[in-house]
Design an enzyme around this catalytic site. Structure first.
Site, PDB file in Angstrom:
ATOM      1  N   LYS A   1       0.831  -1.205   0.000  1.00 39.54           N
ATOM      2  CA  LYS A   1       0.000   0.000   0.000  1.00 39.54           C
ATOM      3  C   LYS A   1       0.869   1.260   0.000  1.00 39.54           C
ATOM      4  CE  LYS A   1      -3.708  -2.474   2.269  1.00 39.54           C
ATOM      5  NZ  LYS A   1      -4.406  -2.739   3.522  1.00 39.54           N
TER       6      LYS A   1
ATOM      7  N   HIS B   1       0.221  -6.196  18.081  1.00 39.65           N
ATOM      8  CA  HIS B   1      -0.858  -7.178  18.243  1.00 39.65           C
ATOM      9  C   HIS B   1      -1.732  -6.767  19.411  1.00 39.65           C
ATOM     10  CE1 HIS B   1       2.834  -9.304  16.909  1.00 39.65           C
ATOM     11  NE2 HIS B   1       2.017  -9.819  16.021  1.00 39.65           N
TER      12      HIS B   1
END
Length: 136
Positions: A62, A104
Site C-alpha cells: 500500500k 498485536h
C-alpha cells in the site's frame, strides 16, 4: 523525505486458518529466514508472527502503491527482528529506507510501513557497495 505510508490490519485467526488450509501459504508469504523464525515460536505466538509479517508486506504494498505481484513479490520482502525485538524490513532491489511497526492486540495485528527517500550520500554508497539494502 517520506514518499509512502501504508497501513494494514488483519485478524490473526483468519491468517492462521488460511495457513492451516493451504500448507503452501506460509512458504509463499515468508522467506526462508522468516519461516525459520516462525518455527521457533509455538501456538499463539507463531500465529501472531505469521499474521504480522503478512500484514507488514500488505502495508508495504500500500505504501508503494503498486501492490504485490507486479514489481515486488512476497519473497522480495523480508522482516526479521533485531536482538532487541525491533522488526526491520529489507526489500530486494528497493533503494529506499523502509520502516515497519507491528503491533498485536487480541485477535488483531496492525502494521504501519513508512518509505523514505535516500539522501544523495546514501545513493552514492549503494553504487559503491551494491549489496546494501538488498536481500542476500
Amino acid at each position: 523525505m517520506i514518499i509512502g505510508i501504508g497501513n494494514d490490519t488483519e485478524a490473526i485467526s483468519r491468517v492462521a486458518e488460511i495457513a492451516e488450509r493451504q500448507k503452501s501459504f506460509i512458504t509463499l508469504i515468508l522467506t526462508p529466514a522468516e519461516c525459520a523464525a516462525a518455527a521457533e515460536r509455538k501456538g499463539k505466538h507463531q500465529n501472531e508472527y505469521i499474521a504480522g509479517r503478512f500484514s507488514a508486506k500488505e502495508a508495504f504494498s500500500k505504501a508503494t502503491g503498486y501492490g504485490i505481484g507486479e514489481k515486488v513479490q512476497w519473497q522480495d520482502i523480508e522482516i526479521l527482528n533485531e536482538p532487541n525485538g525491533r522488526p526491520v524490513m529489507k526489500v530486494k532491489n528497493f533503494p529506499y529506507h523502509t520502516y515497519v511497526a507491528i503491533t498485536h492486540s487480541g485477535d488483531q495485528v496492525n502494521t504501519v510501513v513508512v518509505i523514505e527517500r535516500l539522501t544523495l550520500l546514501e545513493k552514492m554508497s549503494i553504487k559503491l557497495f551494491p549489496k546494501r539494502g538488498v536481500l542476500s
